[in-house]
Design an enzyme around this catalytic site. Structure first.
Site, PDB file in Angstrom:
ATOM      1  N   THR A 119       0.829  -1.217   0.000  1.00 17.60           N
ATOM      2  CA  THR A 119       0.000   0.000   0.000  1.00 17.60           C
ATOM      3  C   THR A 119       0.859   1.261   0.000  1.00 17.60           C
ATOM      4  O   THR A 119       1.973   1.258   0.541  1.00 17.60           O
ATOM      5  CB  THR A 119      -0.902  -0.001   1.255  1.00 17.60           C
ATOM      6  OG1 THR A 119      -1.530   1.271   1.376  1.00 17.60           O
ATOM      7  CG2 THR A 119      -0.121  -0.272   2.537  1.00 17.60           C
ATOM      8  N   ASP A 120       0.301   2.336  -0.531  1.00 18.83           N
ATOM      9  CA  ASP A 120       0.993   3.641  -0.484  1.00 18.83           C
ATOM     10  C   ASP A 120       1.136   4.154   0.952  1.00 18.83           C
ATOM     11  O   ASP A 120       1.943   5.038   1.221  1.00 18.83           O
ATOM     12  CB  ASP A 120       0.278   4.677  -1.356  1.00 18.83           C
ATOM     13  CG  ASP A 120      -1.176   4.933  -0.981  1.00 18.83           C
ATOM     14  OD1 ASP A 120      -1.704   4.248  -0.078  1.00 18.83           O
ATOM     15  OD2 ASP A 120      -1.789   5.831  -1.591  1.00 18.83           O
ATOM     16  N   TYR A 146      -1.919  -0.810  11.030  1.00 16.05           N
ATOM     17  CA  TYR A 146      -2.067  -1.449   9.707  1.00 16.05           C
ATOM     18  C   TYR A 146      -0.891  -1.111   8.805  1.00 16.05           C
ATOM     19  O   TYR A 146      -0.214  -2.000   8.273  1.00 16.05           O
ATOM     20  CB  TYR A 146      -3.384  -1.006   9.048  1.00 16.05           C
ATOM     21  CG  TYR A 146      -3.402  -1.232   7.550  1.00 16.05           C
ATOM     22  CD1 TYR A 146      -3.357  -2.519   7.024  1.00 16.05           C
ATOM     23  CD2 TYR A 146      -3.409  -0.152   6.653  1.00 16.05           C
ATOM     24  CE1 TYR A 146      -3.337  -2.730   5.640  1.00 16.05           C
ATOM     25  CE2 TYR A 146      -3.397  -0.357   5.277  1.00 16.05           C
ATOM     26  CZ  TYR A 146      -3.359  -1.648   4.790  1.00 16.05           C
ATOM     27  OH  TYR A 146      -3.327  -1.859   3.425  1.00 16.05           O
TER      28      TYR A 146
END
Ligand code: NAD
Ligand code: DAU
Length: 330
Positions: A119-120, A146
């Site tokens: 993810t970015d 996360y």
């Protein structure tokens, strides 16, 4: 080609499985999915050449024989929701870090090509209005349990490439939207709230910016990276889709014929990242990839229609999702 898709009963993985069997007649797909609250076997039901194995990516006894039988492993399996990670980080550590470690040990043993979906959010956030986007070499500065667990998994992949010669690539994508997304997430939550006559909930000011990409564009980029990407490299995937949360909410409200301010501000997310934006130049130049779903308004219209047409898919979870948010004042 034998493709092992971990997390293939989740949002992006299920879309990946659909496209793979539709576009690659020689592909045999095995999905390894734990079927957590976020996994739904209905999302891949009835597809030819797809075999679902219910199991945990952190369990080597399950993982090893599946990796031994695969030509390529694509790892979508993860705990993926920031809000859940703030309530209880432990499954994020187990799945995102130990799970990736287990897969890496198996692909190392069997010399199997590995692609890791990230993810970015590993890059932290950008300031709203700042003239800068994330680039592949930027430092990792994750904000939430996360995103820090995803950052840790990326670092494991890089170390296994360098130390053990594992043939792996990583992609870090921005916010996806489209069919089969769990209704805990912003766009499907807002859509299903409006179907139910509930006002959308905006965390804090709603000025936070996300860089939206259609899930099918994410997945076409993943195949380009698997086929053309250089081993050990990280590719950022994005489609220049920056919008703030108020803008997205108002687009959805308009589709439902509701007034632009027909929403409620609710408690903000602790540590809320302000802005994500992707510079996908490296991906575009090295693979020739470009997004096909450039019209966000049409994408939102079609996504709303999908949720209207597939109430049986999301309805069983709606009450529990909203009850959980209510506990956080959201
Ligand atoms: P999701 O939560 O919809 O799906 C995750 C899937 O993984 C579910 O089917 C779940 O059952 C499965 N799973 C969870 N723990 C598992 C375990 N221990 N073993 C096997 N399966 C397990 O997530 P998503 O939105 O489809 O995200 C997929 C991947 O893409 C994640 O790695 C996420 O970090 C990344 N990503 C997501 C987005 C986005 O906007 N959704 C953007 C960029 C990157
Ligand atoms: O950037 C990629 C990431 O995008 C992925 O790594 C994550 O797996 C994915 O969940 C997503 O993370 P976000 O936290 O950006 O997505 P979420 O849908 O949870 O929230 C999007 C924005 O909307 C965020 O600013 C919080 C806000 N929000 C969310 C919900 C659920 C609201 O304002 N109201 C809501 O009801």
């Amino acid at each position: 080609m034998r493709v092992l898709v971990t997390g293939g009963a989740g949002f992006i993985g299920a879309n990946f499985v659909h496209t793979t069997v539709e576009t690659m007649p020689d592909a045999e797909v095995t999905v390894l999915d734990k079927l957590t609250y976020a996994g739904n076997p209905k999302s891949i039901e009835g597809l030819d050449r797809v075999n679902l194995v219910v199991g945990d990516i952190a369990d080597m006894d399950t993982v090893d024989p599946l990796v031994a039988d695969a030509d390529v492993v694509v790892n979508f399996a993860a705990e993926s929701h920031n809000d859940n990670s703030l309530n209880d980080p432990s499954p994020f550590i187990r799945t995102n870090i130990e799970g990736t470690y287990t897969l890496l040990q198996a692909v190392r043993r069997h010399h199997t090509r590995f692609h890791h979906i990230s993810t970015d959010e590993v890059y932290g956030d950008l300031a709203i209005g700042e003239d800068r986007k994330f680039k592949p070499g930027d430092p990792y500065k994750p904000s939430s349990p996360y995103s820090s667990s995803k950052a840790a998994s990326d670092l494991l992949v890089r170390a296994w490439v360098r130390s053990f010669g594992v043939e792996a690539t990583i992609s870090n994508c921005s916010n996806n939207y489209g069919p089969y997304q769990h209704i805990e997430k912003f766009i499907p939550r807002t859509i299903t709230n409006l179907i139910d006559g509930i006002r959308p909930r905006i965390y804090g000011t709603g000025l936070q910016v996300r860089d939206w990409i259609h899930v099918l564009d994410h997945n076409s980029a993943v195949w380009e990276i698997i086929n053309k990407g250089r081993i050990g490299e990280t590719y950022l995937i994005g489609a220049n889709g920056e919008k703030n949360n108020l803008e997205v909410t108002r687009m959805i409200l308009a589709e439902f014929g509701r007034e632009p301010d027909d929403f409620d501000h609710v408690n903000d997310r602790p540590g809320h990242d302000q802005r994500y934006a992707i510079d996908a130049t490296k991906l575009e130049e090295e693979t020739g990839w470009e997004p096909q779903y450039r019209d966000f308004a049409k994408g939102i219209h079609d996504t709303i229609q999908w949720y209207k047409d597939h109430e049986d898919w999301w309805r069983p979870q709606k009450a529990a999702v909203e009850a959980k948010y209510a506990k956080n004042g959201q």
